[in-house]
Design a protein around this motif. Structure first.
Motif, PDB file in Angstrom:
ATOM      1  N   TYR A 161       0.842  -1.186   0.000  1.00  0.00           N
ATOM      2  CA  TYR A 161       0.000   0.000   0.000  1.00  0.00           C
ATOM      3  C   TYR A 161       0.882   1.243   0.000  1.00  0.00           C
ATOM      4  CZ  TYR A 161      -3.929   3.048   1.079  1.00  0.00           C
ATOM      5  OH  TYR A 161      -4.876   4.016   1.025  1.00  0.00           O
ATOM      6  N   LYS A 162       1.916   1.202   0.824  1.00  0.00           N
ATOM      7  CA  LYS A 162       2.817   2.348   0.922  1.00  0.00           C
ATOM      8  C   LYS A 162       3.533   2.575  -0.412  1.00  0.00           C
ATOM      9  CE  LYS A 162       6.299   4.361   3.918  1.00  0.00           C
ATOM     10  NZ  LYS A 162       6.857   5.029   2.765  1.00  0.00           N
ATOM     11  N   ARG A 163       3.916   1.466  -1.044  1.00  0.00           N
ATOM     12  CA  ARG A 163       4.616   1.572  -2.317  1.00  0.00           C
ATOM     13  C   ARG A 163       3.696   2.216  -3.367  1.00  0.00           C
ATOM     14  NH1 ARG A 163       6.284  -3.878  -3.128  1.00  0.00           N
ATOM     15  NH2 ARG A 163       7.345  -3.618  -1.142  1.00  0.00           N
ATOM     16  N   LEU A 164       2.442   1.786  -3.395  1.00  0.00           N
ATOM     17  CA  LEU A 164       1.495   2.352  -4.361  1.00  0.00           C
ATOM     18  C   LEU A 164       1.251   3.829  -4.078  1.00  0.00           C
ATOM     19  CD1 LEU A 164      -1.143  -0.510  -4.572  1.00  0.00           C
ATOM     20  CD2 LEU A 164       0.404   0.217  -6.380  1.00  0.00           C
ATOM     21  N   LEU A 165       1.226   4.153  -2.771  1.00  0.00           N
ATOM     22  CA  LEU A 165       0.968   5.523  -2.371  1.00  0.00           C
ATOM     23  C   LEU A 165       2.107   6.439  -2.807  1.00  0.00           C
ATOM     24  CD1 LEU A 165      -1.494   6.486  -0.820  1.00  0.00           C
ATOM     25  CD2 LEU A 165      -0.163   6.426   1.275  1.00  0.00           C
ATOM     26  N   ASP A 166       3.322   5.890  -2.753  1.00  0.00           N
ATOM     27  CA  ASP A 166       4.500   6.693  -3.101  1.00  0.00           C
ATOM     28  C   ASP A 166       4.747   6.768  -4.602  1.00  0.00           C
ATOM     29  OD1 ASP A 166       4.886   7.118  -0.499  1.00  0.00           O
ATOM     30  OD2 ASP A 166       6.455   5.609  -0.211  1.00  0.00           O
ATOM     31  N   ASP A 167       4.117   5.873  -5.369  1.00  0.00           N
ATOM     32  CA  ASP A 167       4.342   5.840  -6.817  1.00  0.00           C
ATOM     33  C   ASP A 167       3.900   7.161  -7.444  1.00  0.00           C
ATOM     34  OD1 ASP A 167       4.183   5.387  -9.563  1.00  0.00           O
ATOM     35  OD2 ASP A 167       3.868   3.240  -9.249  1.00  0.00           O
TER      36      ASP A 167
ATOM     37  N   LYS B  47     -17.215  11.659 -31.094  1.00  0.00           N
ATOM     38  CA  LYS B  47     -16.720  13.024 -31.054  1.00  0.00           C
ATOM     39  C   LYS B  47     -15.328  12.996 -30.445  1.00  0.00           C
ATOM     40  CE  LYS B  47     -16.834  17.354 -31.571  1.00  0.00           C
ATOM     41  NZ  LYS B  47     -15.459  17.082 -32.027  1.00  0.00           N
ATOM     42  N   THR B  48     -14.379  13.608 -31.163  1.00  0.00           N
ATOM     43  CA  THR B  48     -13.014  13.647 -30.639  1.00  0.00           C
ATOM     44  C   THR B  48     -12.858  14.838 -29.698  1.00  0.00           C
ATOM     45  OG1 THR B  48     -12.428  14.986 -32.512  1.00  0.00           O
ATOM     46  CG2 THR B  48     -11.916  12.632 -32.646  1.00  0.00           C
ATOM     47  N   GLY B  49     -11.774  14.807 -28.982  1.00  0.00           N
ATOM     48  CA  GLY B  49     -11.428  15.975 -28.171  1.00  0.00           C
ATOM     49  C   GLY B  49      -9.921  16.075 -28.094  1.00  0.00           C
ATOM     50  N   THR B  50      -9.436  17.290 -28.230  1.00  0.00           N
ATOM     51  CA  THR B  50      -8.006  17.524 -28.080  1.00  0.00           C
ATOM     52  C   THR B  50      -7.899  18.693 -27.119  1.00  0.00           C
ATOM     53  OG1 THR B  50      -7.745  16.869 -30.374  1.00  0.00           O
ATOM     54  CG2 THR B  50      -5.865  17.953 -29.312  1.00  0.00           C
ATOM     55  N   ALA B  51      -7.443  18.395 -25.898  1.00  0.00           N
ATOM     56  CA  ALA B  51      -7.535  19.430 -24.870  1.00  0.00           C
ATOM     57  C   ALA B  51      -6.167  19.977 -24.546  1.00  0.00           C
ATOM     58  CB  ALA B  51      -8.190  18.860 -23.613  1.00  0.00           C
ATOM     59  N   GLN B  52      -6.026  21.306 -24.719  1.00  0.00           N
ATOM     60  CA  GLN B  52      -4.787  21.950 -24.301  1.00  0.00           C
ATOM     61  C   GLN B  52      -4.735  21.953 -22.787  1.00  0.00           C
ATOM     62  OE1 GLN B  52      -5.017  25.806 -26.061  1.00  0.00           O
ATOM     63  NE2 GLN B  52      -4.844  25.005 -28.135  1.00  0.00           N
ATOM     64  N   ASN B  53      -3.540  21.863 -22.259  1.00  0.00           N
ATOM     65  CA  ASN B  53      -3.405  21.835 -20.808  1.00  0.00           C
ATOM     66  C   ASN B  53      -2.020  22.299 -20.433  1.00  0.00           C
ATOM     67  OD1 ASN B  53      -1.580  19.328 -20.039  1.00  0.00           O
ATOM     68  ND2 ASN B  53      -2.807  18.784 -21.847  1.00  0.00           N
ATOM     69  N   PRO B  54      -1.861  22.728 -19.182  1.00  0.00           N
ATOM     70  CA  PRO B  54      -0.570  23.291 -18.766  1.00  0.00           C
ATOM     71  C   PRO B  54       0.477  22.232 -18.447  1.00  0.00           C
ATOM     72  CG  PRO B  54      -2.148  23.425 -16.990  1.00  0.00           C
ATOM     73  CD  PRO B  54      -2.864  22.809 -18.138  1.00  0.00           C
ATOM     74  N   HIS B  55       0.176  20.938 -18.663  1.00  0.00           N
ATOM     75  CA  HIS B  55       1.107  19.898 -18.233  1.00  0.00           C
ATOM     76  C   HIS B  55       1.890  19.287 -19.385  1.00  0.00           C
ATOM     77  CE1 HIS B  55      -0.974  20.194 -14.467  1.00  0.00           C
ATOM     78  NE2 HIS B  55      -2.101  19.938 -15.075  1.00  0.00           N
ATOM     79  N   GLY B  56       1.921  19.950 -20.558  1.00  0.00           N
ATOM     80  CA  GLY B  56       2.668  19.363 -21.663  1.00  0.00           C
ATOM     81  C   GLY B  56       1.780  19.180 -22.875  1.00  0.00           C
TER      82      GLY B  56
ATOM     83  N   TYR C 135       5.732   8.800 -22.899  1.00  0.00           N
ATOM     84  CA  TYR C 135       6.735   9.140 -21.899  1.00  0.00           C
ATOM     85  C   TYR C 135       6.227  10.309 -21.060  1.00  0.00           C
ATOM     86  CZ  TYR C 135      10.843  11.025 -19.679  1.00  0.00           C
ATOM     87  OH  TYR C 135      11.712  11.508 -18.741  1.00  0.00           O
ATOM     88  N   TYR C 136       6.159  10.094 -19.753  1.00  0.00           N
ATOM     89  CA  TYR C 136       5.731  11.160 -18.862  1.00  0.00           C
ATOM     90  C   TYR C 136       6.925  11.626 -18.042  1.00  0.00           C
ATOM     91  CZ  TYR C 136       0.996   9.704 -19.958  1.00  0.00           C
ATOM     92  OH  TYR C 136      -0.158   9.417 -20.604  1.00  0.00           O
ATOM     93  N   ALA C 137       7.194  12.918 -18.092  1.00  0.00           N
ATOM     94  CA  ALA C 137       8.309  13.455 -17.318  1.00  0.00           C
ATOM     95  C   ALA C 137       7.985  13.340 -15.837  1.00  0.00           C
ATOM     96  CB  ALA C 137       8.542  14.910 -17.698  1.00  0.00           C
ATOM     97  N   LYS C 138       9.027  13.187 -15.039  1.00  0.00           N
ATOM     98  CA  LYS C 138       8.819  13.146 -13.588  1.00  0.00           C
ATOM     99  C   LYS C 138       8.284  14.495 -13.126  1.00  0.00           C
ATOM    100  CE  LYS C 138      11.944   9.582 -12.080  1.00  0.00           C
ATOM    101  NZ  LYS C 138      12.860   9.183 -11.050  1.00  0.00           N
ATOM    102  N   PRO C 139       7.317  14.485 -12.258  1.00  0.00           N
ATOM    103  CA  PRO C 139       6.787  15.772 -11.799  1.00  0.00           C
ATOM    104  C   PRO C 139       7.863  16.520 -11.028  1.00  0.00           C
ATOM    105  CG  PRO C 139       5.934  13.970 -10.483  1.00  0.00           C
ATOM    106  CD  PRO C 139       6.716  13.355 -11.593  1.00  0.00           C
ATOM    107  N   LYS C 140       7.897  17.859 -11.244  1.00  0.00           N
ATOM    108  CA  LYS C 140       8.873  18.665 -10.516  1.00  0.00           C
ATOM    109  C   LYS C 140       8.438  18.778  -9.058  1.00  0.00           C
ATOM    110  CE  LYS C 140      10.094  21.299 -14.607  1.00  0.00           C
ATOM    111  NZ  LYS C 140       8.926  21.219 -15.473  1.00  0.00           N
ATOM    112  N   LYS C 141       9.432  18.589  -8.212  1.00  0.00           N
ATOM    113  CA  LYS C 141       9.079  18.628  -6.779  1.00  0.00           C
ATOM    114  C   LYS C 141       8.984  20.089  -6.320  1.00  0.00           C
ATOM    115  CE  LYS C 141       8.905  14.279  -5.825  1.00  0.00           C
ATOM    116  NZ  LYS C 141       9.465  13.179  -5.116  1.00  0.00           N
TER     117      LYS C 141
END
Lengths: 618, 488
Positions: free
Chosen positions: A296-302, A537-546, A612-618
């Protein structure tokens, strides 16, 4: 003062009453304490052991009666500290495969009142949780050598497939807060955590039973008290039948491997959720047994948040999947009719503002606008509505009406799905903008991006799927739910009733047609299936995360919808890149059972592609 | 210095010492029992502040202080401020559920830092004062006007409703004991008798339906026997002729004998219910004939009582069977008839075992095992009598019951020697509360009454209850102390 002597005599009645009662009580006490030998027989500090018998927890099946979650026994080593006599610790440790140090630590933990607030030397305490069946067998044989110890059978969960962990949930030991809030629980009990295990806890848990055993002064069990006359039989929990198709769920999860996002499929006519995949997921078996805490802890930290059920907890900008709601509102409010054309010069250009669009024929009315997903059309429509002061008085008043229509379609508030933790998404109200821009200082152009599902608008994949189901039904929906049946119980009425948005039924057919055209000759041509009419219906959503998020919603068959699906892939790019293929594969799998040979390469591609998802900035 | 001492002695002069001695004995007995009930062989100390007994000692100290302060205050204050005190407590009761923190469904405790108080306990003396004030009004005679009953019952019912709203059924029922006071002040004894009869019929009719005697459910059979006895008793009482009772008894006994012979040795199937009912009907006719012959119309009350009881019994059963099974279950649990899921019935059984294993002299102080092993729930509060029964045996139980009877009889004696109505009514209120708590609590522990969670006065663990009863008792002692000055 004159006394009423007649009434004064009544003191004798009252005094007599209490004396008679006292005499009755003394006779009863005499009978209990001196006459009745039953109680005297146990006078030599004999006592009873009240053993809880745990009921078996309700089983969970999928909509096709496939067993998904079942029970497996586990064995706790219990002891009553006062009854424990010096015993062969080496033998004990060898039997259970533990080191003497571990045993000493377990005893210390058990006595530690901070870790175990219910500790008492006179009541059963748990020394070791969840023995394996081999250890159990070995200990059972030797138990007579360890007075004061006994074994308590417990029920754990086990899962047939490594899937749907977010819907199923799991069980955990109760916290002190649970015990305080619900009389049913005592220390060491299990309760549902997440998913249907939590929301249907009351049905699944059953009723505990009690077995009363006699023990002698040395704590040895002598047998059952009065042959079990005072025992209470446990009552098994009720079984659940999910609306989920577990194979479809598994398929959707496999398509989402390597991508973050969610796939939600609903049976439009009933509101039953056919699949609710959240990616990345996890194997529900990780949260069973002695390793539960660590896993559980491992999943929480992922950092990819596998415990976060993106299907109902994540709120995303819906992007162009939002456009059908706009068409419906404009038609309902009389802003446009079916033939009203709006221009598109490579986008919406007005008052120094430009919202880009891709090349297509222009000007164009609603249905082709849906087909080509024209941004300009919906911006013009939105401006026409919000700035129509002649009808609404002010932009704020018009915006409130716009918002109320959306709320009636299930946006902005929790839909009420039978799973814990649902997010409500976000639809701003006029006050929100009054505060942000100052009252009266905003108009349609200030907030134009909400008309194409961007800006402040947020929705959960479940809400998007629900909109799709509403359009598939041509104007109504049933609150989505993951459980189809509870054994011996009627489903709550809220999961049976139709909910009607504030849009007239007649408008839905036209929006559905626009979505059909998008598949036959528009943005989601890849969703077309050989012999099934699909609308989408398609959707292409701009977002601040890339990169843009890739989204899709669609239903099929067009005339008699059996499935409405929403796909949301974080940073997946165009709607047609991931959303459309995954959505159409799920539809095909559900309706046909297999994937057509000429679509196999697309399936391969989806199964194997990774984002590929970049690691979130801490 | 001298002056001060004489002041102190004047405060304690004319105080009813027997009552104070009984009070102190009970309180001390309580501390030792609470200590025994929560005693742990490994680690324990009587005065440890962490233990229940240590806390109880602290509360007793405060209780003594409260008692002393009450004796300091002029007795006329209570009379003057009876209604304001009552209204203040009622307001407190209204506010309580909103500021209380819930403990397992009950919203009746207000916290002050680490301490919690239960306002319901203080409603007892306030209601007693208000009732006494009402009755001491100028030329107030309860039976003179119907509105007098309305006023009295309103004063009693108001706290009951508010305490029920806090989910404290037991505390609320306590106020029903005040009907004893109404009885003493002139309410017809028939009302009290009918109410008790109704409760008994209700409980017995619902409780004993599992087994049958002569094809009649045991409960109904017992009620029918009871009705026969009541008919006989009443007809003798109202006719003042023993021969009528004798005739009735002979009649009933012969019917019983015939029934026994037919079903027992002969082994016949007989409509026993019809036979018993018709024998009661014949008895009614006999009583009517006698009442006409002797011109004693009051005898008809016996017939009325019988008919109403039978009608009530059947309507209880009929109404009960109309209810949904889960509603029936609910009523049975509330009455303590059916074991609820947490096992109230199991608890009573444990409590009986604990007391039963005590024997004549008990197992000796701190040697009880049943209570130590924590099988008896609430053993330091509502089930404290258990500990006494187990460790001190029949002798200990006898002494404690004796102390309560002495206390109650003493309070009644004090009541009757009051020169003013106010003092008498207040004293009877005090006696009624003690009677109710004594009967219900001990009855519950020995398995004769439904499980209604109310404490045993002065013995059970808990500050609110101890202080509530102390205030109740010491205000009475203050009135009693003042009675001579009133006469002067």
């Amino acid at each position: 003062m004159r006394k009423n002597y007649n009434l004064e005599k009544r003191k004798y009645v009252i005094s007599g009453f209490i004396i008679v009662i006292a005499l009755i009580y003394l006779i009863r006490l005499f009978d209990l304490q001196i006459q009745d030998s039953r109680y005297k027989a146990s006078a030599d500090s004999n006592a009873f052991l009240k053993k809880t018998i745990y009921p078996s927890r309700g089983l969970i099946y999928d909509r096709n009666d496939q067993l998904v979650v079942y029970n497996q026994p586990a064995y706790d080593v219990m002891l009553i500290p006062r009854d424990v006599q010096p015993f062969d610790t080496v033998d004990f440790c060898r039997t259970l495969n533990i080191t003497p140090e571990q045993l000493v630590k377990r005893f210390a933990d058990m006595r530690d009142k901070r870790l175990n607030p219910g500790y008492s030397a006179y009541t059963p305490q748990r020394l070791i949780a969840q023995l394996s069946s081999q250890d159990y067998g070995r200990l059972q044989e030797k138990l007579y050598r360890f007075p004061g110890f006994f074994i308590q059978k417990r029920i754990l969960r086990q899962y047939n497939r490594p899937t749907a962990a977010n819907v199923l949930g799991n069980i955990r030991e109760v916290s002190s807060k649970d015990i305080e809030n619900d009389d049913y629980y005592t220390l060491g009990d299990y309760t549902g955590d997440l998913g249907v295990e939590k929301s249907y806890e009351r049905y699944l848990r059953g009723q505990k039973g009690v077995e009363i055993l006699i023990r002698d002064a040395r704590g040895r069990i002598q047998g059952r008290y009065e042959d079990g006359a005072h025992d209470i039989e446990p009552v098994s929990g009720r079984d659940l039948r999910l609306s989920l198709d577990i194979k479809l769920q598994e398929y959707a999860e496999s398509l989402m491997v390597g991508k973050r996002g969610a796939v939600v499929a609903i049976e439009p006519a009933t509101g039953e959720i056919l699949c609710l995949a959240s990616s990345p997921g996890y194997d529900p078996r990780l949260l069973v047994g002695r390793e539960r805490g660590n896993n559980y802890k491992r999943l929480l930290d992922d950092e990819s948040w596998p415990l976060f059920d993106r299907a109902i907890m994540a709120s995303y900008p819906p992007g162009s999947t939002f456009k059908p709601t706009q068409g419906l509102i404009f038609l309902q409010e009389g802003i446009i009719d079916l033939n009203t054309p709006y221009p598109c010069h490579g986008g919406y250009i007005n008052g120094g503002l430009r919202v880009g669009c891709h090349p297509h024929a222009a000007p164009l009315p609603l249905k082709p606008a849906l087909q080509t997903s024209c941004n300009a059309f919906f911006c013009w429509g939105f401006k026409a509505m919000i700035d129509r002061r002649s009808k609404y008085g002010s932009s704020a008043a018009a915006f409130e009406i716009w918002k109320n229509h959306l709320v009636s379609m299930g946006y902005g508030y929790k839909l009420g799905v039978d799973l814990p933790g649902e997010n409500r998404g976000f639809i701003p109200n006029a006050k929100f903008y009054d505060k942000y821009y100052k009252e009266g200082r905003w108009s349609a152009n200030t907030i134009i991006s909400v008309s194409i599902g961007q800006g402040e608008i947020l929705a959960t994949p479940l809400q998007i799927a629900n909109l799709c189901a509403t359009i598939a039904n041509r104007g109504w929906f049933v609150t989505p739910h993951a459980v189809k049946q509870i054994q011996d119980t009627v489903m709550p009425a809220e999961y049976l009733e139709r909910r009607r948005p504030t849009i007239d039924l007649k408008w839905f057919e036209h929006v559905a047609e626009g979505m059909r055209m998008a598949v036959t000759g528009g943005t989601c041509r890849r969703a077309a299936l050989p012999d099934i009419e699909v609308a989408g219906k398609t959707g292409t959503a701009q977002n601040p995360h890339g990169n843009d998020h890739s989204a899709f919603m669609g239903f099929a068959p067009y005339r008699d919808p059996q499935i409405a699906v929403a796909v949301y892939v974080e940073n997946g790019g165009w709607g047609a890149t991931y959303g459309v293929p995954i959505g159409s594969l799920v539809i095909e799998k559900y309706l046909k059972g297999t994937i057509a040979p000429d679509r196999k390469p697309m399936e391969e591609q989806m199964l194997n592609s990774r984002i590929y998802y970049a690691k979130p900035k801490k | 210095m001298r002056n001060r001492r004489s002041e102190t002695s004047s405060i304690l002069r004319n105080v009813d010492w027997p009552t104070i001695i009984i009070y102190v004995l009970l309180v001390v007995c309580g501390v030792f029992s609470i200590y025994a009930a929560s005693y742990d062989f490994d680690e324990a100390s009587l005065f440890s502040i962490d233990e229940f007994s240590g806390k109880q000692i602290r509360w007793i100290g405060l209780a003594f202080a409260i008692g002393f302060i009450i004796l300091l205050i002029d007795a006329r204050m209570y009379e003057t401020y009876a209604y304001p005190i009552y209204i203040a407590v009622i307001i407190l009761l209204i506010v309580t559920p909103f500021i209380a923190h819930g403990i397992k469904g009950s919203r009746s405790w207000i916290s002050f830092g680490s301490m919690s108080l239960q306002p319901a306990e203080f409603a007892k003396f306030a209601t007693a004062l208000a009732l006494a004030k009402l009755f001491s009004g100028y030329q107030f005679v309860l039976n003179a006007r119907f509105s007098n009953y309305v006023a009295a019952i309103t004063i009693i019912i108001l706290p009951v409703i508010l305490i029920l709203a806090q989910n404290e059924t037991g505390s609320a029922l306590t106020f029903m004991a005040l009907f004893f006071v109404l009885y003493r002040e002139g309410m017809s004894g028939l009302i009290l008798f009918s109410a008790m009869l109704a409760v008994i019929i209700f409980v017995v009719a619902i409780k004993f339906t599992e087994t049958a005697v002569l094809g009649i459910p045991t409960g109904e059979f017992a009620i029918l026997l009871m009705i026969m006895a009541i008919m006989t008793g009443m007809s003798v009482m109202y006719s003042r002729r023993t021969e009528i009772g004798r005739n009735l008894l002979i009649g009933f006994a012969s019917v019983g004998l015939i029934l026994w012979i037919l079903t027992g040795p002969c082994g016949l199937e007989v409509p026993a219910l019809a036979i018993i009912l018709s024998s009661i009907a014949i008895a009614c006719i006999y009583i009517i004939v006698e009442s006409v012959r002797r011109r004693r119309s009051k005898m008809l009350i016996a017939c009325g009582a019988a008919l109403f009881s039978i009608a009530f019994m059947f309507s209880v059963n009929f109404a009960f069977n109309q209810l949904q099974p889960h509603q029936q279950q609910r009523i049975k649990v509330v009455l303590g008839i059916e074991e609820d899921l947490r096992g109230a019935g199991y608890n009573v059984n444990q409590s009986k075992i604990a007391i039963g294993s005590g024997g004549f002299f008990g197992k000796g102080y701190l040697n009880g095992t049943q209570t130590k092993l924590k099988y008896v729930p609430e053993q330091h509060t509502d089930f404290i009598f258990c500990t006494i029964g187990e460790e001190k045996g029949f002798v200990g139980a006898l002494v404690v019951i004796g102390l309560y009877i002495a206390l109650i009889l003493r309070v009644i004696a004090i009541a009757e020697r009051q020169p003013k109505t106010f003092g008498r009514v207040y004293a009877y209120c005090v006696a009624s509360y003690f009677i109710f708590h004594f009967c219900i609590n001990i009855g519950m522990v020995i398995g004769l009454c439904p499980v209604i969670g109310i404490p045993l006065p002065f013995l059970s663990y808990g500050g609110s209850s101890l202080w509530g009863f102390t205030i109740l008792l010491f205000i009475l002692l203050k009135f009693d102390q003042n009675r001579r000055t009133e006469l002067r």
